[in-house]
Design a protein around this motif. Structure first.
Motif, PDB file in Angstrom:
ATOM      1  N   ARG A  28      -2.998 -31.846 -40.968  1.00 41.63           N
ATOM      2  CA  ARG A  28      -1.587 -32.161 -40.704  1.00 41.63           C
ATOM      3  C   ARG A  28      -1.188 -33.333 -41.588  1.00 41.63           C
ATOM      4  O   ARG A  28      -2.018 -33.977 -42.209  1.00 41.63           O
ATOM      5  N   THR A  29       0.097 -33.630 -41.614  1.00 43.42           N
ATOM      6  CA  THR A  29       0.603 -34.745 -42.409  1.00 43.42           C
ATOM      7  C   THR A  29       1.084 -35.838 -41.470  1.00 43.42           C
ATOM      8  O   THR A  29       1.899 -35.591 -40.585  1.00 43.42           O
ATOM      9  N   LEU A  30       0.570 -37.047 -41.701  1.00 42.81           N
ATOM     10  CA  LEU A  30       0.931 -38.218 -40.919  1.00 42.81           C
ATOM     11  C   LEU A  30       1.903 -39.064 -41.724  1.00 42.81           C
ATOM     12  O   LEU A  30       1.626 -39.399 -42.874  1.00 42.81           O
ATOM     13  N   GLY A  46      -5.702 -41.853 -39.262  1.00 37.20           N
ATOM     14  CA  GLY A  46      -5.268 -40.531 -39.698  1.00 37.20           C
ATOM     15  C   GLY A  46      -6.250 -39.910 -40.673  1.00 37.20           C
ATOM     16  O   GLY A  46      -6.567 -38.720 -40.584  1.00 37.20           O
ATOM     17  N   GLN A  47      -6.748 -40.702 -41.600  1.00 36.24           N
ATOM     18  CA  GLN A  47      -7.715 -40.194 -42.573  1.00 36.24           C
ATOM     19  C   GLN A  47      -9.016 -39.784 -41.889  1.00 36.24           C
ATOM     20  O   GLN A  47      -9.673 -38.836 -42.316  1.00 36.24           O
ATOM     21  N   ASP A  74       9.482 -41.963 -50.171  1.00 39.79           N
ATOM     22  CA  ASP A  74      10.764 -42.336 -49.593  1.00 39.79           C
ATOM     23  C   ASP A  74      10.790 -41.954 -48.109  1.00 39.79           C
ATOM     24  O   ASP A  74      10.139 -40.997 -47.686  1.00 39.79           O
ATOM     25  N   MET A  75      11.537 -42.701 -47.322  1.00 43.88           N
ATOM     26  CA  MET A  75      11.617 -42.446 -45.882  1.00 43.88           C
ATOM     27  C   MET A  75      12.086 -41.021 -45.591  1.00 43.88           C
ATOM     28  O   MET A  75      11.577 -40.369 -44.677  1.00 43.88           O
ATOM     29  N   ASP A  83       4.190 -34.041 -40.053  1.00 42.84           N
ATOM     30  CA  ASP A  83       4.041 -33.349 -38.774  1.00 42.84           C
ATOM     31  C   ASP A  83       4.043 -34.363 -37.632  1.00 42.84           C
ATOM     32  O   ASP A  83       4.446 -34.040 -36.522  1.00 42.84           O
ATOM     33  N   VAL A  84       3.538 -35.566 -37.913  1.00 41.89           N
ATOM     34  CA  VAL A  84       3.438 -36.634 -36.928  1.00 41.89           C
ATOM     35  C   VAL A  84       3.929 -37.912 -37.582  1.00 41.89           C
ATOM     36  O   VAL A  84       3.552 -38.222 -38.706  1.00 41.89           O
ATOM     37  N   ILE A  85       4.809 -38.647 -36.908  1.00 40.66           N
ATOM     38  CA  ILE A  85       5.318 -39.919 -37.447  1.00 40.66           C
ATOM     39  C   ILE A  85       4.934 -41.027 -36.490  1.00 40.66           C
ATOM     40  O   ILE A  85       5.101 -40.920 -35.304  1.00 40.66           O
TER      41      ILE A  85
END
Length: 85
Positions: A28-30, A46-47, A74-75, A83-85
């Motif tokens: 997933r992308t954090l 996350g890593q 960029d924000m 996927d997760v912020i």
């Protein structure tokens, strides 16, 4: 993982496991907003879950992020890609 809701369902005598499944973090992308001490620690977590890490901080250069294997973006890109912020 919606523990209070799952507990209430159990007390009612029902159990629908599919409704209370967690989220696999791997691949997933954090997205991290702010890349100070806490943001860097969150990136390491996350890593550890094999997530791709994106971060936004106007005071951190892409080179500084690259040293920690984090893409400084960029924000708006975080909001679009994470996927997760």
């Amino acid at each position: 993982r919606q523990i209070p809701q799952a507990h209430n369902k159990l007390k009612q005598g029902t159990w629908d496991r599919k409704s209370f499944m967690g989220l696999e973090m791997e691949h997933r992308t954090l997205g991290i907003l702010g890349f100070g001490n806490i943001g860097k620690r969150v990136a390491r977590y996350g890593q550890a879950f094999r997530m791709k890490v994106l971060a936004y901080d106007p005071f951190v250069t892409p080179e500084q992020g690259a040293k920690l294997d984090v893409a400084m973006v960029d924000m708006n890109e975080i909001f679009a890609a994470a996927d997760v912020i």
